[in-house]
Design a protein around this motif. Structure first.
Motif, mmCIF file in Angstrom:
data_model
loop_
_atom_site.group_PDB
_atom_site.id
_atom_site.type_symbol
_atom_site.label_atom_id
_atom_site.label_comp_id
_atom_site.label_asym_id
_atom_site.label_seq_id
_atom_site.Cartn_x
_atom_site.Cartn_y
_atom_site.Cartn_z
ATOM 1 N N ILE A 205 0.905 -1.105 0.049
ATOM 2 C CA ILE A 205 0.064 -0.343 -0.302
ATOM 3 C C ILE A 205 0.592 1.197 -0.055
ATOM 4 C CG2 ILE A 205 -1.788 1.140 1.571
ATOM 5 C CD1 ILE A 205 -3.668 -0.677 -0.219
ATOM 6 N N ILE A 206 1.693 0.853 1.235
ATOM 7 C CA ILE A 206 2.898 2.502 1.053
ATOM 8 C C ILE A 206 4.047 2.896 -0.151
ATOM 9 C CG2 ILE A 206 4.058 3.553 3.046
ATOM 10 C CD1 ILE A 206 2.270 2.399 4.454
ATOM 11 N N ILE A 207 5.034 1.750 -0.440
ATOM 12 C CA ILE A 207 5.529 1.736 -1.122
ATOM 13 C C ILE A 207 5.584 1.139 -2.650
ATOM 14 C CG2 ILE A 207 8.072 0.937 -1.495
ATOM 15 C CD1 ILE A 207 8.360 1.289 1.173
ATOM 16 N N VAL A 208 4.594 0.499 -2.720
ATOM 17 C CA VAL A 208 4.510 -0.139 -4.482
ATOM 18 C C VAL A 208 3.097 0.621 -4.848
ATOM 19 C CG1 VAL A 208 3.192 -1.490 -5.801
ATOM 20 C CG2 VAL A 208 4.808 -2.699 -3.998
ATOM 21 N N ILE A 209 1.873 0.723 -4.367
ATOM 22 C CA ILE A 209 1.281 1.798 -4.838
ATOM 23 C C ILE A 209 1.213 3.231 -4.955
ATOM 24 C CG2 ILE A 209 -0.325 0.008 -6.056
ATOM 25 C CD1 ILE A 209 -2.328 0.236 -3.846
ATOM 26 N N MET B 161 -9.240 -11.047 -11.419
ATOM 27 C CA MET B 161 -8.869 -9.246 -10.509
ATOM 28 C C MET B 161 -8.867 -8.115 -12.430
ATOM 29 S SD MET B 161 -6.066 -6.650 -8.592
ATOM 30 C CE MET B 161 -5.231 -6.835 -10.172
ATOM 31 N N MET B 162 -8.219 -8.884 -12.930
ATOM 32 C CA MET B 162 -8.303 -8.707 -13.899
ATOM 33 C C MET B 162 -9.212 -8.654 -15.316
ATOM 34 S SD MET B 162 -3.985 -9.092 -16.010
ATOM 35 C CE MET B 162 -5.268 -9.611 -18.271
ATOM 36 N N THR B 163 -9.666 -9.787 -15.360
ATOM 37 C CA THR B 163 -10.450 -9.228 -15.906
ATOM 38 C C THR B 163 -12.183 -8.911 -15.828
ATOM 39 O OG1 THR B 163 -10.513 -12.436 -15.503
ATOM 40 C CG2 THR B 163 -12.102 -12.062 -16.865
ATOM 41 N N GLY B 164 -11.933 -8.810 -14.180
ATOM 42 C CA GLY B 164 -13.015 -7.814 -13.209
ATOM 43 C C GLY B 164 -12.953 -6.082 -14.015
ATOM 44 N N GLN B 165 -11.307 -6.126 -13.656
ATOM 45 C CA GLN B 165 -11.312 -4.559 -14.262
ATOM 46 C C GLN B 165 -11.469 -4.701 -15.346
ATOM 47 O OE1 GLN B 165 -6.567 -4.008 -12.631
ATOM 48 N NE2 GLN B 165 -7.633 -2.590 -11.223
ATOM 49 N N ILE B 166 -10.162 -5.422 -15.894
ATOM 50 C CA ILE B 166 -11.211 -5.273 -18.119
ATOM 51 C C ILE B 166 -12.911 -4.666 -17.908
ATOM 52 C CG2 ILE B 166 -10.632 -5.752 -20.022
ATOM 53 C CD1 ILE B 166 -8.151 -7.489 -19.153
ATOM 54 N N LEU B 167 -13.386 -5.535 -17.312
ATOM 55 C CA LEU B 167 -14.679 -6.101 -17.670
ATOM 56 C C LEU B 167 -15.148 -4.303 -17.241
ATOM 57 C CD1 LEU B 167 -16.189 -9.350 -16.834
ATOM 58 C CD2 LEU B 167 -15.936 -8.025 -19.165
ATOM 59 N N PRO C 113 -6.526 -2.812 -20.520
ATOM 60 C CA PRO C 113 -5.649 -3.901 -20.157
ATOM 61 C C PRO C 113 -4.548 -3.766 -19.478
ATOM 62 C CG PRO C 113 -7.330 -4.603 -22.545
ATOM 63 C CD PRO C 113 -7.794 -2.498 -21.665
ATOM 64 N N VAL C 114 -4.002 -2.747 -20.295
ATOM 65 C CA VAL C 114 -2.822 -2.691 -19.836
ATOM 66 C C VAL C 114 -2.723 -1.791 -18.317
ATOM 67 C CG1 VAL C 114 -0.737 -0.719 -20.123
ATOM 68 C CG2 VAL C 114 -1.696 -2.345 -21.817
ATOM 69 N N THR C 115 -3.465 -1.147 -18.078
ATOM 70 C CA THR C 115 -3.287 -1.177 -16.381
ATOM 71 C C THR C 115 -3.879 -2.012 -15.440
ATOM 72 O OG1 THR C 115 -3.939 1.491 -17.159
ATOM 73 C CG2 THR C 115 -4.142 0.956 -14.984
ATOM 74 N N ALA C 116 -4.988 -2.737 -15.938
ATOM 75 C CA ALA C 116 -5.271 -3.884 -15.030
ATOM 76 C C ALA C 116 -4.031 -4.659 -15.193
ATOM 77 C CB ALA C 116 -6.418 -4.479 -16.320
ATOM 78 N N ILE C 117 -3.331 -4.890 -15.861
ATOM 79 C CA ILE C 117 -1.873 -5.748 -16.401
ATOM 80 C C ILE C 117 -1.197 -5.174 -15.129
ATOM 81 C CG2 ILE C 117 0.052 -6.265 -17.776
ATOM 82 C CD1 ILE C 117 -2.034 -7.510 -19.926
ATOM 83 N N GLU C 118 -1.311 -4.326 -15.487
ATOM 84 C CA GLU C 118 0.968 -3.227 -14.155
ATOM 85 C C GLU C 118 -0.227 -3.738 -13.095
ATOM 86 O OE1 GLU C 118 1.595 0.373 -16.754
ATOM 87 O OE2 GLU C 118 0.165 0.603 -15.386
ATOM 88 N N TYR C 119 -1.610 -3.847 -13.016
ATOM 89 C CA TYR C 119 -2.062 -4.078 -11.474
ATOM 90 C C TYR C 119 -1.809 -5.522 -11.207
ATOM 91 C CZ TYR C 119 -3.586 0.316 -9.298
ATOM 92 O OH TYR C 119 -3.965 1.858 -8.736
ATOM 93 N N ILE D 85 0.242 -7.641 -12.456
ATOM 94 C CA ILE D 85 1.814 -7.819 -12.576
ATOM 95 C C ILE D 85 1.945 -7.410 -10.618
ATOM 96 C CG2 ILE D 85 3.931 -7.796 -12.954
ATOM 97 C CD1 ILE D 85 3.347 -7.796 -15.416
ATOM 98 N N ALA D 86 1.652 -6.338 -9.727
ATOM 99 C CA ALA D 86 1.596 -6.361 -8.859
ATOM 100 C C ALA D 86 1.392 -6.646 -8.021
ATOM 101 C CB ALA D 86 1.564 -4.710 -8.959
ATOM 102 N N ILE D 87 -0.157 -6.790 -7.349
ATOM 103 C CA ILE D 87 -0.750 -7.498 -6.558
ATOM 104 C C ILE D 87 -0.048 -9.743 -7.089
ATOM 105 C CG2 ILE D 87 -2.734 -9.004 -8.251
ATOM 106 C CD1 ILE D 87 -2.942 -7.203 -4.458
ATOM 107 N N MET D 88 -0.037 -10.008 -7.857
ATOM 108 C CA MET D 88 0.670 -11.055 -7.684
ATOM 109 C C MET D 88 1.758 -10.993 -7.407
ATOM 110 S SD MET D 88 -0.552 -13.904 -9.259
ATOM 111 C CE MET D 88 0.240 -14.651 -7.935
#
Ligand code: ATP
Ligand code: MG
Lengths: 267, 213
Positions: A115-119, A207-213, A218-224, A226-229
């Protein structure tokens, strides 16, 4: 959020229940006695999600660190109890305490870092981010630790003889149980690692599917994603390591003896 | 060397007083289920008495560190564990566990010979017979060169001829290096031929002590 999202109407949602009807028909025809479970689980899912939806809406509209932390606490308690129920072996109270401690310490440490450092979330408790992210970290760590607990307890029980032989050869409890601890760690984090390998090719993560829907690029969704993974992997690894490092010790006493639970096999 | 004072363990062992001398060959005999294995485990602190005290070289076991004790007083269990890998892995693992320096292949080979195990160092342990596994475990313990050997029926699955050679060899080495052996055996012949003292255990009690001359 994007404006060209297709909002689902109630009748559209209802139409999706056709899948349940099909399933019910199939089990009925084949005589598989599962109608009750299928009905209960679909009703539960519906009610739980509706309830969660309203709770989240309330939380998003009333941003407060206190409420956010309260939700975190509830999730931790739920996850810890879920671990106790899911593990298919008897576990001592001492081990239960260690499970709770490792879950809370491991997930909260990773969560704060994320929460603090990554995003760089501001305010840090913003529920729209804080709650789903902590949910994913906690949920995955819960699965990991459940696997680790089962494997550790089973292996120590099944390989008592080997552990005891190692102690007789002068090994410390740590060395005598090293292989078991390593295997437990392995089996706890393997599912997470495997899911990373298939990601994006075999399946699109939820998560990504949900965001894209819901209209995110998609690029933002993928960034998230990757980070969350990476965050999930870190959190699973940390909770499992903490658990194992403290957990194996509960099988030994101060005199470096294996603690038996009345079932030492006769040689 | 070992002294028991009113020692009880569950309802398995109940020994008012017993002294086991050092640098001797001591045999423990008695009926199956009498508590012989349990007695050995008390000596290397794999288990601790519920009441009473055991002394090792006049120090109470309670005060000794279990790990360092087990590196001097080594037990060869009745069904020793064999670890996955080769014969050599299994010999070295004892040295690794007890944090001793590794030995040369020559030294490993000598220990195999003392245990009369006719295998190469890089043979896999998968196909070893029960008796071969027992001899491998014996070789592993020999390599550790302990002060006290606790042997739980070391020759149970051996033929009489091999048993005789191995025990004779062991006894000779111990006499030469001033080591102690405490050995559980079912064989009266072994007990009467080689031991300095025979302790008979029945239902957890010492029922007879017989010094051999
Ligand atoms: N941890 C334990 N808890 C409860 N009972 C035990 C335990 N260990 C051994 N026993 C019991 O204690 C008794 C003595 O066992 P022990 O293994 O010492 O016998 P033993 O004299 O070595 O027999 P054998 O000659 O068959 O090896 C047995 O009845 C056994 O079932
Ligand atoms: Mg026995």
């Amino acid at each position: 959020m994007n404006t060209n999202v297709i909002e689902l109407h109630i009748w559209q949602l209802v139409a999706a229940y056709v899948f349940i009807l099909i399933l019910l028909a199939i089990v009925k025809i084949r005589g598989i006695k599962r109608e009750k479970e299928i009905l209960i689980s679909s009703v539960r899912m519906t009610l739980q999600l509706i309830l969660t939806g309203y709770i989240l809406m309330y939380l998003f509209e009333n941003e407060s660190w206190l409420l956010t932390l309260l939700v975190l606490l509830v999730m931790e308690i739920f996850a810890i109890n879920n671990i106790y129920r899911r593990v298919n072996v008897r576990i001592s109270n001492q081990l239960k305490k260690i499970i709770a401690l490792s879950m809370v310490t491991g997930t909260v440490t990773c969560l704060l870092y994320f929460i603090i450092i990554v995003i760089g979330l501001r305010p840090w408790f913003s529920p729209r981010y804080f709650i789903p992210i902590s949910g994913m970290l906690i949920g995955n760590s819960m699965t990991g630790i459940s696997l680790g607990v089962s494997r550790l307890v089973n292996d120590i029980n099944n390989q008592k003889h080997l552990v005891e032989s190692s102690l007789m050869l002068g090994a410390t409890p740590k060395i005598a149980s090293k292989e078991i601890v390593d295997n437990a760690f392995d089996s706890a984090i393997l599912p997470t690692i495997n899911s990373m390998v298939g990601m994006g090719i075999v399946f699109l993560p939820g998560m990504m599917t949900g965001q894209i829907l819901s209209g995110v690029s998609p690029v933002t969704a993928i960034e998230y994603q990757i980070a969350i993974m990476l965050g999930i992997l870190g959190s699973v690894a940390l909770t499992v390591i903490l658990f194992l490092q403290l957990g194996y010790k509960t099988f030994f006493n101060k005199k470096s003896q294996l603690v038996f639970e009345s079932t030492e096999s006769k040689q | 060397m070992f002294r028991f004072q009113n020692v009880t363990y569950k309802d398995i062992i109940n020994i008012k007083s017993l002294t086991i001398p050092s640098k001797k060959i001591v045999c423990i005999t008695g009926e199956s289920g009498g508590g012989k294995t349990t007695l050995l485990k008390l000596l290397n602190k794999m288990i601790s008495p519920d009441s009473g005290e055991i002394f090792y070289l006049d120090e109470p076991l309670e005060e000794l560190d279990a790990i360092s004790l087990r590196r001097k007083v080594i037990m060869l269990p009745q069904n020793p564990a064999i670890y996955n890998g080769t014969v050599k892995d299994n010999l070295l693992i004892g040295l690794k566990f007890s944090e001793k320096a590794m030995e040369s292949d020559d030294k490993l080979f000598i220990s195999l010979q003392s245990a009369r195990l006719n295998k190469k160092l890089d043979d896999s342990v998968d196909n070893l017979s029960g008796g071969e596994k027992q001899r491998l475990a014996l070789a592993r313990v020999l390599l550790l060169n302990p002060d006290v050997f606790l042997l739980d029926e070391p020759s149970a699955s051996l033929d009489e001829e091999t048993e005789k050679i191995i025990i004779e060899n062991l006894v000779a080495q111990c006499k030469q290096n001033a080591k102690s052996i405490i050995m559980v055996t079912h064989s009266n012949k072994i007990a009467t031929t080689y031991s300095d003292l025979i302790i008979r255990i029945d239902k957890g009690k010492v029922v007879n002590e017989e010094a051999m001359i």
